[in-house]
Write a protein that holds these residues in place. Structure first.
Motif, mmCIF file in Angstrom:
data_model
loop_
_atom_site.group_PDB
_atom_site.id
_atom_site.type_symbol
_atom_site.label_atom_id
_atom_site.label_comp_id
_atom_site.label_asym_id
_atom_site.label_seq_id
_atom_site.Cartn_x
_atom_site.Cartn_y
_atom_site.Cartn_z
ATOM 1 N N LYS A 176 0.582 -1.189 -0.021
ATOM 2 C CA LYS A 176 -0.021 -0.004 -0.065
ATOM 3 C C LYS A 176 0.908 1.086 0.031
ATOM 4 N N ARG A 177 1.995 1.180 -0.711
ATOM 5 C CA ARG A 177 2.979 2.324 -0.642
ATOM 6 C C ARG A 177 2.310 3.402 -0.872
ATOM 7 N N PRO A 202 9.216 2.406 5.300
ATOM 8 C CA PRO A 202 10.457 2.883 5.098
ATOM 9 C C PRO A 202 11.013 2.365 3.619
ATOM 10 N N GLU A 203 11.835 2.941 3.293
ATOM 11 C CA GLU A 203 12.332 2.637 1.976
ATOM 12 C C GLU A 203 13.089 1.356 1.795
ATOM 13 N N CYS A 204 12.753 0.531 0.699
ATOM 14 C CA CYS A 204 13.490 -0.790 0.707
ATOM 15 C C CYS A 204 13.664 -0.944 -0.692
ATOM 16 N N ILE A 205 14.496 -2.039 -1.097
ATOM 17 C CA ILE A 205 15.161 -2.570 -2.284
ATOM 18 C C ILE A 205 14.405 -3.835 -2.370
ATOM 19 N N ASP A 206 13.787 -3.947 -3.634
ATOM 20 C CA ASP A 206 13.077 -5.364 -4.045
ATOM 21 C C ASP A 206 13.906 -6.022 -4.876
ATOM 22 N N LEU A 207 14.506 -6.903 -4.499
ATOM 23 C CA LEU A 207 15.364 -7.899 -5.366
ATOM 24 C C LEU A 207 14.845 -8.848 -5.986
ATOM 25 N N GLY A 208 13.276 -8.969 -5.961
ATOM 26 C CA GLY A 208 12.709 -10.144 -6.647
ATOM 27 C C GLY A 208 12.185 -11.213 -5.695
ATOM 28 N N ARG A 227 13.787 -11.488 -2.778
ATOM 29 C CA ARG A 227 13.842 -10.709 -1.370
ATOM 30 C C ARG A 227 13.972 -9.293 -1.226
ATOM 31 N N VAL A 228 13.540 -8.885 -0.281
ATOM 32 C CA VAL A 228 13.533 -7.275 0.131
ATOM 33 C C VAL A 228 14.502 -6.914 1.217
ATOM 34 N N CYS A 229 15.279 -5.851 0.659
ATOM 35 C CA CYS A 229 16.301 -5.252 1.822
ATOM 36 C C CYS A 229 15.842 -3.876 2.343
ATOM 37 N N TYR A 230 16.306 -3.630 3.471
ATOM 38 C CA TYR A 230 15.922 -2.261 4.086
ATOM 39 C C TYR A 230 17.296 -1.658 4.471
ATOM 40 N N PRO A 231 17.642 -0.627 3.493
ATOM 41 C CA PRO A 231 19.019 0.059 3.911
ATOM 42 C C PRO A 231 18.856 0.747 5.264
ATOM 43 N N LEU A 232 19.725 0.616 6.109
ATOM 44 C CA LEU A 232 19.877 1.231 7.574
ATOM 45 C C LEU A 232 19.341 2.641 7.280
ATOM 46 N N VAL A 233 20.076 3.458 6.352
ATOM 47 C CA VAL A 233 19.824 5.120 6.190
ATOM 48 C C VAL A 233 18.462 5.077 6.091
ATOM 49 N N GLY A 234 17.761 4.137 5.509
ATOM 50 C CA GLY A 234 16.191 4.426 4.907
ATOM 51 C C GLY A 234 15.462 3.975 6.229
ATOM 52 N N LEU A 235 15.927 3.104 7.191
ATOM 53 C CA LEU A 235 15.256 3.242 8.372
ATOM 54 C C LEU A 235 15.145 4.083 9.305
ATOM 55 N N LEU A 236 16.593 4.934 9.370
ATOM 56 C CA LEU A 236 16.587 5.799 10.115
ATOM 57 C C LEU A 236 15.705 7.072 9.634
ATOM 58 N N LEU A 287 11.865 6.759 10.444
ATOM 59 C CA LEU A 287 11.736 6.966 11.899
ATOM 60 C C LEU A 287 11.811 8.360 12.245
ATOM 61 N N GLN A 288 12.663 9.168 11.700
ATOM 62 C CA GLN A 288 12.759 10.445 11.880
ATOM 63 C C GLN A 288 11.601 11.322 11.255
ATOM 64 N N SER A 289 11.080 10.728 9.969
ATOM 65 C CA SER A 289 9.984 11.124 9.586
ATOM 66 C C SER A 289 8.533 11.057 10.398
ATOM 67 N N ARG A 290 8.748 10.043 11.280
ATOM 68 C CA ARG A 290 7.536 9.751 12.256
ATOM 69 C C ARG A 290 7.704 10.558 13.637
ATOM 70 N N VAL A 291 8.525 11.365 13.806
ATOM 71 C CA VAL A 291 8.743 12.182 14.980
ATOM 72 C C VAL A 291 7.655 13.136 15.163
ATOM 73 N N GLN A 292 6.908 13.146 16.281
ATOM 74 C CA GLN A 292 5.818 14.256 16.431
ATOM 75 C C GLN A 292 6.363 15.329 16.897
#
Length: 81
Positions: A45-46, A52-58, A60-69, A72-77
């Motif tokens: 439902k993007r 968080p940003e992810c890389i779809d390798l077909g 498997r899916v990977c999540y860059p550490l920078v994207g996870l951070l 989280l930062q975008s969700r700070v109230q």
């Protein structure tokens, strides 16, 4: 510095961090305190519910550490002034 600390936190918890500084869906879910199913729902439902940003390798899916951070930062109230 921050990425080094984050990498260590994942590895201490038993999650593998790739040489590209990304993690699998299970590790990303652990870090965000969500279930892997929640991350799958966010990906499907993007447009309505950006996760968080992810890389779809077909296969498997990977999540860059920078994207996870960033996620989280975008969700700070922000407090009202």
């Amino acid at each position: 510095m921050l990425l080094d600390e984050l990498r260590e936190r994942f590895e201490t918890a038993g999650h593998r961090v790739s040489p590209r500084d990304d993690v699998d869906e299970t590790a990303a879910a652990w870090f965000l305190s969500r279930s892997p199913n929640t991350l799958r729902n966010w990906r499907s439902k993007r447009s309505k519910m950006p996760g968080p940003e992810c890389i779809d390798l077909g296969h498997r899916v990977c999540y860059p550490l920078v994207g996870l951070l960033k996620f989280l930062q975008s969700r700070v109230q922000r407090a009202a002034a």
